[in-house]
Design a protein around this motif. Structure first.
Motif, PDB file in Angstrom:
ATOM      1  N   ASP A 112       0.876  -1.307   0.022  1.00  0.00           N
ATOM      2  CA  ASP A 112      -0.111   0.063  -0.120  1.00  0.00           C
ATOM      3  C   ASP A 112       0.857   1.207   0.021  1.00  0.00           C
ATOM      4  O   ASP A 112       0.485   2.291  -0.765  1.00  0.00           O
ATOM      5  N   LYS A 115       1.837   2.011  -3.638  1.00  0.00           N
ATOM      6  CA  LYS A 115       0.768   2.701  -4.276  1.00  0.00           C
ATOM      7  C   LYS A 115       0.603   3.901  -3.831  1.00  0.00           C
ATOM      8  O   LYS A 115       0.295   4.895  -4.767  1.00  0.00           O
ATOM      9  N   ARG A 116       0.779   4.269  -2.538  1.00  0.00           N
ATOM     10  CA  ARG A 116       0.693   5.836  -2.134  1.00  0.00           C
ATOM     11  C   ARG A 116       1.682   6.651  -2.676  1.00  0.00           C
ATOM     12  O   ARG A 116       1.347   7.928  -2.967  1.00  0.00           O
ATOM     13  N   ARG A 117       2.840   6.239  -2.809  1.00  0.00           N
ATOM     14  CA  ARG A 117       3.941   6.652  -3.375  1.00  0.00           C
ATOM     15  C   ARG A 117       3.712   6.997  -5.012  1.00  0.00           C
ATOM     16  O   ARG A 117       4.207   7.855  -5.312  1.00  0.00           O
ATOM     17  N   ALA A 118       3.329   6.133  -5.538  1.00  0.00           N
ATOM     18  CA  ALA A 118       2.879   6.373  -6.981  1.00  0.00           C
ATOM     19  C   ALA A 118       1.971   7.208  -7.144  1.00  0.00           C
ATOM     20  O   ALA A 118       2.061   7.962  -8.243  1.00  0.00           O
ATOM     21  N   ARG A 119       1.145   7.296  -6.145  1.00  0.00           N
ATOM     22  CA  ARG A 119       0.192   8.567  -6.316  1.00  0.00           C
ATOM     23  C   ARG A 119       0.648   9.580  -5.818  1.00  0.00           C
ATOM     24  O   ARG A 119      -0.288  10.814  -5.905  1.00  0.00           O
ATOM     25  N   GLY A 120       1.758   9.976  -5.480  1.00  0.00           N
ATOM     26  CA  GLY A 120       2.655  11.306  -5.280  1.00  0.00           C
ATOM     27  C   GLY A 120       2.908  11.795  -3.897  1.00  0.00           C
ATOM     28  O   GLY A 120       3.566  12.625  -3.755  1.00  0.00           O
ATOM     29  N   GLU A 121       2.493  10.757  -2.952  1.00  0.00           N
ATOM     30  CA  GLU A 121       2.977  11.010  -1.469  1.00  0.00           C
ATOM     31  C   GLU A 121       4.539  10.930  -1.424  1.00  0.00           C
ATOM     32  O   GLU A 121       5.260   9.889  -2.116  1.00  0.00           O
TER      33      GLU A 121
END
Ligand code: HEC
Length: 195
Positions: A112, A115-121
């Protein structure tokens, strides 16, 4: 902000997981208090490691510094565990030491995080807390992503010095912790404490 979201998600999952005795508000407070307690300790852990690493790299080079990540990290983790009563460790989807391989819950959280990093976090801002049931007890588990910095590349990058590579091959024949780039999630601190 992220923590708030995680807590909101967590409170919901607690309800579903069947802890009727603990209402969502109380659970949310307990998680927030636990996280506030352990987060500064992890910050201390990270900065101590980084300082030890930088010093060892400067005085002995990466070959010498391997001992820091290998010996000092578990030593500091054990000390913080003793001082705080939390179980403290490090884990990763691409681990070097098989002892640090994630359990099922940690794996899910790490996936997870990706995924969060891939979304820009940003890696340094990613964390997650949840109350889980383990052996019939409620346990608060918390993970905080560890970002890859420049200083990490000597041993976790894709251009590792051949002598260092040879030493790593010797100690960690199944090493997966190479090929990281700055900003990648290198792994995570993983902590837990019975409620
Ligand atoms: C001098 C070499 C070296 C450098 C530099 C280095 N590491 Fe490591 N790293 C290691 C070794 C060796 C291990 C295996 C430790 C063990 O046996 O528990 C390791 C393990 C880890 C682990 C535990 C998970 C796993 O893969 O087993 C994390 C997380 C980690 N390193 C993060 C970092 C970060 C973040 C940096 C930069 C701040 C860094 N390391 C810099 C050598 C290094």
């Amino acid at each position: 902000m992220q923590m708030k979201l995680a807590i909101a998600g967590f409170a919901f999952s607690v309800m579903l997981a069947g802890f009727p005795a603990m209402d969502a508000g109380a659970a949310e407070d307990a998680v927030a208090a636990g996280v506030a307690e352990i987060k500064p300790e992890l910050k201390r852990f990270a900065s101590m490691l980084k300082k030890e690493l930088q010093q060892a790299l400067k005085t002995g080079g990466p070959l010498k510094a391997i001992e820091v990540c290998n010996g000092k990290a578990p030593e500091i983790a054990a000390r913080i565990s003793e001082e705080t009563g939390w179980d403290v460790g490090r884990t990763s989807l691409k681990w070097r030491n098989p002892d640090n391989a994630p359990d099922a819950w940690e794996r899910k959280v790490l996936e997870d995080f990706e995924k969060r990093r891939a979304r820009g976090e940003k890696a340094q801002a990613i964390d997650y807390a949840e109350i889980v049931e383990q052996d019939g007890r409620r346990v608060l588990r918390y993970m905080k992503a560890i970002p890859t910095g420049k200083v990490c590349l000597a041993c976790h990058g894709s251009n590792i010095d051949s002598a260092v590579r040879a030493r790593l091959d010797e100690f960690y024949p199944d090493d997966r912790a190479r090929g990281f780039r700055p900003g990648d999630i290198r792994g995570a601190f993983t902590v837990s404490r019975p409620m």
